[in-house]
Write a protein that holds these residues in place. Structure first.
Motif, short mmCIF file in Angstrom:
data_model
loop_
_atom_site.label_atom_id
_atom_site.label_comp_id
_atom_site.label_asym_id
_atom_site.label_seq_id
_atom_site.Cartn_x
_atom_site.Cartn_y
_atom_site.Cartn_z
N VAL A 1 14.88 103.94 -19.55
CA VAL A 1 14.20 102.67 -19.28
C VAL A 1 15.21 101.67 -18.74
CG1 VAL A 1 12.84 100.80 -20.29
CG2 VAL A 1 12.56 103.12 -21.14
N PRO A 2 14.94 101.05 -17.57
CA PRO A 2 15.90 100.08 -17.02
C PRO A 2 16.00 98.83 -17.89
CG PRO A 2 13.85 100.06 -15.77
CD PRO A 2 13.76 101.22 -16.71
N VAL A 3 17.21 98.25 -17.91
CA VAL A 3 17.46 97.03 -18.67
C VAL A 3 17.86 95.93 -17.68
CG1 VAL A 3 18.84 95.93 -20.47
CG2 VAL A 3 18.28 98.38 -20.64
N VAL A 4 17.08 94.86 -17.63
CA VAL A 4 17.42 93.71 -16.79
C VAL A 4 17.85 92.59 -17.73
CG1 VAL A 4 14.99 92.97 -16.74
CG2 VAL A 4 16.59 92.09 -15.04
N PHE A 5 18.96 91.92 -17.40
CA PHE A 5 19.51 90.96 -18.36
C PHE A 5 20.02 89.70 -17.68
CE2 PHE A 5 23.18 93.29 -16.87
CZ PHE A 5 24.22 92.37 -16.86
N ALA A 6 20.00 88.61 -18.45
CA ALA A 6 20.60 87.33 -18.05
C ALA A 6 21.49 86.88 -19.19
CB ALA A 6 19.52 86.29 -17.78
N ASP A 7 22.80 86.91 -18.98
CA ASP A 7 23.74 86.65 -20.06
C ASP A 7 23.68 85.21 -20.55
OD1 ASP A 7 24.84 89.10 -20.61
OD2 ASP A 7 26.36 88.97 -19.05
N GLY A 8 24.04 85.03 -21.83
CA GLY A 8 23.95 83.72 -22.47
C GLY A 8 25.30 83.08 -22.69
N ASN A 9 25.30 82.04 -23.50
CA ASN A 9 26.51 81.25 -23.70
C ASN A 9 27.52 81.92 -24.62
OD1 ASN A 9 24.28 80.41 -25.61
ND2 ASN A 9 26.02 79.48 -26.64
N HIS A 10 27.17 83.04 -25.27
CA HIS A 10 28.15 83.79 -26.05
C HIS A 10 28.66 85.01 -25.29
CE1 HIS A 10 28.25 81.87 -30.05
NE2 HIS A 10 27.03 81.44 -29.72
N ASP A 11 28.16 85.18 -24.08
CA ASP A 11 28.63 86.26 -23.21
C ASP A 11 29.63 85.68 -22.21
OD1 ASP A 11 26.72 88.01 -24.46
OD2 ASP A 11 25.18 87.10 -23.20
N SER A 12 30.27 86.54 -21.45
CA SER A 12 31.24 86.10 -20.45
C SER A 12 31.14 87.00 -19.24
CB SER A 12 32.67 86.16 -21.02
OG SER A 12 33.04 87.51 -21.27
N ARG A 13 31.94 86.72 -18.21
CA ARG A 13 31.96 87.59 -17.04
C ARG A 13 32.42 88.98 -17.43
NH1 ARG A 13 28.62 86.39 -13.04
NH2 ARG A 13 28.80 84.21 -12.37
N THR A 14 33.33 89.06 -18.41
CA THR A 14 33.76 90.36 -18.91
C THR A 14 32.58 91.11 -19.51
OG1 THR A 14 35.99 89.54 -19.39
CG2 THR A 14 35.28 91.52 -20.56
N THR A 15 31.76 90.39 -20.29
CA THR A 15 30.56 90.99 -20.86
C THR A 15 29.63 91.50 -19.77
OG1 THR A 15 30.71 89.39 -22.67
CG2 THR A 15 28.66 90.62 -22.48
N THR A 16 29.43 90.68 -18.73
CA THR A 16 28.54 91.07 -17.63
C THR A 16 29.03 92.35 -16.98
OG1 THR A 16 28.03 88.74 -17.21
CG2 THR A 16 27.49 90.31 -15.47
#
Length: 604
Positions: A406-421
């Motif tokens: 199943v595909p996962v589409v995401f929009a990172d939040g304020n506890h994520d970072s570019r590294t997380t992305t």
């Protein structure tokens, strides 16, 4: 005086009977194989990877001593027999905790507690971190092999060109010089044997086992130094916490499966009794000024046996033919069959948000996705805690739990970072970065949050844009796409304050977000509908999201009409702190407003 005529010639007749092209091809093949083997050995034994171990940064290197050694510096080391073939082992040098997790200035006791929870979470589910380290070492080793191999082949080619085709004769001539052969042997020994001896040096069976670890995967581990005393005194707490964590989420997953099975059984038996509520919220205004909608009309069954958006659902029972089949069951009416077909064709999305590295929920979410027969997963951000590189094992664990189907589409939040992305993209997830993305027949728009928050560290901007300015930019993009005949179906962002603008501009029908750790909506807002999902990781009230749930966790299932691309209905799955699972009723998604509807948060 020359050699006698019958002296043996240093010549292999069968070799020289081959054609020159054949001999050159064989020599080239042998060169490629030999240099490849040399590159393989050196590349594997020199492989290096920097990753994570629990909350720590760690450096992994390959050894040839049949051991996995986790070196904790002055505290000592933990040594286990390596499961790898060919006596391959791994040396793990444990480094510091990243600043984002160490939280300078925060309560040190709280910080140590968070570290302990991170250790517990790591040892409760070490497979993602182990697999990440293995993948990193393999990737690094392959890169080194390719580089060394190409260097050797290039060097051989250059020597042949420099020798004008007489490389072998030149080498033979050089080796005939006095002192050259022993010097060559000495250089080879220094370059090969010395590193090999170091790589094969083991621990010498130092250390001792700890009775605290009996019955665990580390029961045969040898522990050295002060670390052995620490494990003896505190290891029992960690082991108990690991067992409690594993049992908690195993029970949650079992209860989730049982709830769906009971729902299907009730539908098969024609039981229309209402299940636990969860689809519609009471009218309330939260601390952020976002208000929930009026309660909406719910479906008849807890599991969505009837689609509440369909007029046929109200009269489905009345229009049944009532004629039993050979198995004693009633034959469904044309309306019932049309309704079932319509529900089958709906696009089903499972929305999660604010996971905050609670990897215990990974397989629970995967089970909900499978039971809901979902077409996609929508991740509203805050997947990790601080956006540090050591939290990559969280992404690995979630990706494993969600599955590959199943595909996962995401929009990172304020506890994520570019590294997380980057780590989420490496896991195969689909990012929203300010441009439209089509997934499962729906066109999404969104972007990463422009702020970053870490434990004990003030929230800070990561780019020259505020949350509200990001909302204005996304609204402008959505309107441009609408004018081009490619309208946005869903705006997926982390903060709801970046989702109001596009609805007010009438350039998207739906805004989905998280961030508030409580459910708001779905409610009509401006020219569309807004929905804020509560935390799927159990975040809220200052309690950690590592270990058994300290707060209820929610998963939202939303279904879209594939023709209109508008939401049809939704349900909320609630997981309690006692491992209970409630499948909320299917509730009608609010219809698209026919006139502008203002929200109480318009001044925020």
């Amino acid at each position: 005086m020359g050699p006698p005529e019958d002296a043996p010639h240093h010549r292999v007749e069968w070799w020289h009977q081959l054609r020159p092209m054949t001999r050159r091809g064989i020599r080239a093949g042998i060169t490629v194989v030999v240099t490849g083997l040399v590159a393989l050995v050196i590349g594997v034994l020199s492989a290096h990877y920097t990753g994570s171990l629990g909350p720590h940064e760690a450096e992994y290197t390959v050894r040839l001593n049949d051991e996995i050694r986790i070196d904790m510096g002055p505290l000592g080391a933990l040594i286990i027999d390596s499961p790898l073939p060919l006596r391959l082992g791994v040396d793990v040098q444990v480094k510091e905790i990243p600043i984002g997790l160490a939280a300078p200035g925060a309560n040190p006791v709280a910080g140590l507690t968070a570290d302990l929870q991170s250790y517990t979470q790591f040892f409760a589910n070490p497979e993602p971190a182990i697999r990440e380290a293995a993948d990193g070492l393999i990737t690094n080793a392959l890169g080194r092999v390719a580089l060394l191999w190409s260097i050797q082949l290039t060097l051989v080619a250059c020597l042949r060109l420099a020798g004008h085709g007489l490389l072998r004769e030149t080498m033979k001539s050089a080796l005939r010089q006095p002192g050259v052969p022993p010097l060559t042997i000495a250089v080879v020994v220094a370059l090969v044997l010395v590193p090999l001896v170091d790589a094969t040096r083991g621990s010498g069976n130092v250390g001792r086992t700890s009775a605290v670890l009996d019955g665990t995967p580390l029961e045969d581990a040898r522990i050295t130094g002060r670390l052995a005393t620490i494990v003896d005194y505190y290891g029992g707490y960690v082991v108990d916490a690991i067992n409690e964590n594993s049992e908690f989420y195993a029970s949650v997953q079992a209860n989730l499966t049982s709830a769906f099975e009971a729902e299907r059984a009730a539908l098969a038996s024609g039981d229309d009794a209402a299940g636990p509520a969860g689809g519609a919220d009471e009218d309330a205004t939260d601390a952020h000024g976002l208000s929930s909608p009026e309660p909406t009309e719910t479906g008849a069954g807890a599991g969505g046996g009837q689609n509440p958006t369909s007029a046929a659902s109200a009269s489905a029972d009345e229009t049944s033919t009532g004629e039993p089949t050979s198995g004693g069951e009633e034959t469904p009416s044309a309306e019932d069959q049309a309704l079932a077909d319509a529900e089958t064709d709906l696009i089903t999305g499972v929305m999660v948000t604010d996971l905050h590295c609670n990897i215990g929920m990974a397989e629970v979410i995967g089970a909900a996705v499978a039971e809901s027969d979902a077409d996609l997963i929508l991740n509203g951000g805050d997947t990790v805690m601080a956006g540090t590189s050591v939290e990559s094992y969280c992404i690995k664990a979630f990706a494993d739990g969600f599955g590959d189907d199943v595909p996962v589409v995401f929009a990172d939040g304020n506890h994520d970072s570019r590294t997380t992305t980057e780590e989420e993209v490496d896991a195969g997830w689909i990012p929203l970065l300010g441009e439209p993305v089509e997934v499962a027949g729906l066109r999404f728009l969104g972007d990463t949050d422009p702020t970053l928050s870490s434990l004990g560290v003030p929230t800070r901007q990561t780019r020259d844009e505020t949350v509200l300015e990001m909302g204005d930019r996304l609204a402008a993009t959505g309107c441009e796409l609408a004018e081009e005949g490619q309208p946005v179906d869903v705006l997926l962002i982390h903060s709801p304050y970046a989702g109001r603008q596009i609805l007010e501009a009438g350039c998207a029908p739906v805004s989905l977000s998280g961030h508030l750790h409580q459910q708001v909506g779905p409610r009509q807002l401006a020219w569309g509908t807004q929905y804020v999902g509560a935390s799927t990781g159990g975040a809220g009230e200052g309690k950690p999201t590592i270990g058994p749930l300290g707060n209820p966790a929610t998963i939202t299932v939303i279904r879209w009409d594939p023709e209109t691309h508008l939401p049809v209905d939704y349900r909320v799955i609630t997981i309690g702190t006692d491992t209970s699972v409630e499948l909320g009723e299917w509730a009608t998604w609010p219809p698209q407003p026919t006139e502008f509807v203002s929200g109480q948060d318009s001044d925020d």
